[in-house]
Design an enzyme around this catalytic site. Structure first.
Site, short mmCIF file in Angstrom:
data_model
loop_
_atom_site.label_atom_id
_atom_site.label_comp_id
_atom_site.label_asym_id
_atom_site.label_seq_id
_atom_site.Cartn_x
_atom_site.Cartn_y
_atom_site.Cartn_z
N HIS A 1 -42.41 65.58 33.87
CA HIS A 1 -40.48 65.79 33.06
C HIS A 1 -40.04 64.59 33.97
O HIS A 1 -40.11 64.80 35.29
CB HIS A 1 -40.35 66.82 33.32
CG HIS A 1 -38.28 66.90 32.99
ND1 HIS A 1 -38.34 66.07 31.47
CD2 HIS A 1 -37.97 67.90 33.08
CE1 HIS A 1 -37.32 66.47 31.73
NE2 HIS A 1 -36.68 67.69 32.61
N CYS B 1 -36.65 71.49 29.10
CA CYS B 1 -37.55 70.43 29.73
C CYS B 1 -38.82 71.27 29.96
O CYS B 1 -39.32 69.95 29.85
CB CYS B 1 -36.54 70.59 31.15
SG CYS B 1 -35.04 70.15 30.99
N ASN C 1 -32.59 62.18 31.09
CA ASN C 1 -33.43 63.07 31.31
C ASN C 1 -33.21 63.85 29.53
O ASN C 1 -32.24 63.32 29.16
CB ASN C 1 -32.73 64.86 32.09
CG ASN C 1 -33.71 65.90 31.98
OD1 ASN C 1 -34.37 65.64 31.58
ND2 ASN C 1 -33.02 66.54 32.62
N1 ACO Z 1 -19.91 61.37 39.84
C1 ACO Z 1 -19.94 61.08 41.15
N2 ACO Z 1 -19.69 62.37 41.90
C2 ACO Z 1 -20.30 63.44 41.27
C3 ACO Z 1 -20.87 63.65 40.11
C4 ACO Z 1 -20.48 62.49 39.57
N3 ACO Z 1 -21.33 61.99 37.98
N4 ACO Z 1 -21.39 64.79 40.02
C5 ACO Z 1 -20.83 65.13 40.73
N5 ACO Z 1 -20.40 64.88 41.70
C6 ACO Z 1 -19.03 65.13 43.09
C7 ACO Z 1 -18.94 66.95 42.98
O1 ACO Z 1 -18.26 67.36 42.48
C8 ACO Z 1 -19.22 66.87 44.41
O2 ACO Z 1 -17.89 66.40 45.11
P1 ACO Z 1 -17.69 67.42 46.73
O3 ACO Z 1 -18.54 66.99 47.52
O4 ACO Z 1 -15.60 66.72 46.66
O5 ACO Z 1 -16.57 68.53 46.12
C9 ACO Z 1 -20.58 65.78 45.06
O6 ACO Z 1 -20.63 64.72 44.04
C10 ACO Z 1 -21.79 67.31 45.42
O7 ACO Z 1 -21.91 67.16 44.39
P2 ACO Z 1 -23.18 68.37 43.90
O8 ACO Z 1 -22.88 68.67 43.07
O9 ACO Z 1 -23.74 69.28 44.91
O10 ACO Z 1 -23.96 67.29 44.15
P3 ACO Z 1 -25.57 67.47 44.13
O11 ACO Z 1 -25.67 66.16 45.92
O12 ACO Z 1 -26.65 68.41 44.25
O13 ACO Z 1 -26.59 66.31 43.04
C11 ACO Z 1 -27.30 66.57 41.26
C12 ACO Z 1 -26.06 66.96 41.85
C13 ACO Z 1 -27.76 64.67 40.87
C14 ACO Z 1 -26.70 67.45 39.64
C15 ACO Z 1 -28.16 67.51 42.16
O14 ACO Z 1 -27.86 68.80 42.25
C16 ACO Z 1 -29.47 67.28 40.78
O15 ACO Z 1 -30.71 66.14 40.27
N6 ACO Z 1 -30.39 68.82 41.08
C17 ACO Z 1 -31.14 68.73 39.44
C18 ACO Z 1 -31.28 69.32 38.09
C19 ACO Z 1 -31.43 68.69 36.87
O16 ACO Z 1 -32.00 67.29 37.25
N7 ACO Z 1 -30.74 69.03 36.54
C20 ACO Z 1 -32.14 68.09 34.80
C21 ACO Z 1 -32.02 69.30 34.21
S1 ACO Z 1 -33.40 71.09 34.46
C22 ACO Z 1 -34.11 69.78 34.66
O17 ACO Z 1 -34.61 69.13 33.65
C23 ACO Z 1 -35.73 70.33 35.82
#
Ligand code: ACO
Length: 324
Positions: free
Chosen positions: A251, A114, A281
């Site tokens: 980004h 990224c 993204n």
């Molecule tokens: N829809 C519904 N529920 C979901 C989804 C979805 N698409 N994805 C995960 N869940 C559920 C999980 O299964 C979990 O359920 P549980 O509590 O029953 O186990 C719950 O949601 C919480 O899951 P987490 O992974 O802990 O969710 P979080 O609040 O951390 O959000 C996310 C996930 C959006 C990926 C977040 O961690 C994030 O934004 N991280 C940054 C990663 C990123 O942006 N990466 C991009 C690439 S890196 C970069 O470019 C910087």
């Protein structure tokens, strides 16, 4: 006087097919509400069958050259950032070079996930300032849809396809902070985090392409600190600060990361260019795509100070200050 890499043009390309959160929710256990709340993403573009990263990149390159009012023959360097090349080799950049009808100069790919566009911009800037080349196309182009596990709701909702490009030209400038062009770039990486965001395949390890895997929470935890840290480096190097910035073009990974970074740096929300809602993204393509949107709609104008940053797999992260 000092040599600077001045932006002469900017362009982008998005595949025609749009995939909305609502459509995704018919395929996997997710909802528009969950995706919007956690990421700010509402839709993403998906490349058509037979539409490769090089095709997206070539369209973006043509758009950037048209914006610059330049002919492809004037370009002598192409640096293309991608993690989703057409083939393991040759570089996707040479397909773009060929598509542009150029056979002089150099074209190569660069891979920093990224952060790829910032790394590519810094690389081209160094080549232009040291005089080896005169005019560069810096491209970010991705077809992340091809490396997603469409059954993994934690990752497949986040990414999209697209390409963006800028044309840089070496020009003499006074050597001051009001110069036009790339004023400073700062690149960082830390391989201790390499298994937090990776693709579980590759030519040397599995002889397959593999799928994207991510520990989302871990990425989130590090993102804001790394981003703001490398932006502080850019401010320290130039004597410029948040008040001097006209536009912040981060980004586009996640609206929450962008908002938290802008808040920590005291950058006013009206200065933040956001496209993550419409593009998702797009990894290395996200910054030049956002730049292109803000140039086209008249926000970014000649003389504006633009702050760029990215963070991604590796981890890699970086910043750039560019006077448009
Ligand atoms: N829809 C519904 N529920 C979901 C989804 C979805 N698409 N994805 C995960 N869940 C559920 C999980 O299964 C979990 O359920 P549980 O509590 O029953 O186990 C719950 O949601 C919480 O899951 P987490 O992974 O802990 O969710 P979080 O609040 O951390 O959000 C996310 C996930 C959006 C990926 C977040 O961690 C994030 O934004 N991280 C940054 C990663 C990123 O942006 N990466 C991009 C690439 S890196 C970069 O470019 C910087």
């Amino acid at each position: 006087m000092t040599k600077r890499s001045v932006v002469r043009g900017c362009g982008s390309y998005l595949p025609r097919q749009v995939l909305t959160n609502a459509e995704l929710a018919t395929r996997i256990d997710t909802s528009d509400e969950w995706i919007v709340q956690r990421t700010g993403i509402r839709q993403r573009h998906i490349a058509a069958d037979g539409e490769f990263t090089s095709h997206l990149a070539l369209n973006a390159a043509h758009a950037a050259l048209a914006d610059a009012g330049m002919d492809a023959q004037q370009i002598d360097l192409i640096v293309l950032a991608t993690s989703t090349p057409d083939n393991t080799f040759p570089a996707t950049a040479v397909a773009v070079q060929h598509g542009l009808g150029i056979s002089h100069g150099a074209a190569f790919d660069l891979q920093a996930v990224c952060s790829g566009f910032i790394f590519a911009l810094a690389t081209a800037d160094n080549f232009l300032r040291t005089g080896g080349y005169k005019r560069a196309l810096v491209i970010g182009a991705e077809t992340f849809s091809r490396i997603l596990d469409w059954n993994d709701r934690g990752t497949c909702v986040l990414f999209g396809d697209g390409a963006g490009a800028v044309v840089l030209e070496a020009q003499e400038q006074p050597g001051k902070s009001f110069d036009r062009g790339v004023l400073t770039t700062h690149l960082r990486s830390d391989g201790r985090h390499k298994s937090k965001l990776y693709v579980d395949g590759g030519p040397s390890s599995t002889q397959t392409v593999g799928h994207l895997r991510m520990e989302g929470r871990e990425v989130f935890k590090h993102a804001v600190g790394m981003i703001t840290d490398v932006i502080e480096d850019a401010f320290a190097a130039t004597g410029l600060g948040a008040d001097d910035i006209d536009w912040f073009v981060p980004h586009q990974a996640n609206k929450r990361i962008i908002d938290a970074s802008a808040h920590k740096l005291h950058i006013a929300p009206r200065k933040v260019v956001l496209t993550v809602d419409l593009h998702g993204n797009t990894s290395a393509a996200s910054i030049p795509l956002a730049l292109s949107v803000a140039v086209k709609d008249g926000r970014i104008k000649k003389g504006d100070l633009v702050l760029l940053e990215a963070m991604g797999g590796g981890f890699t992260w970086g910043s750039a200050l560019v006077r448009w």
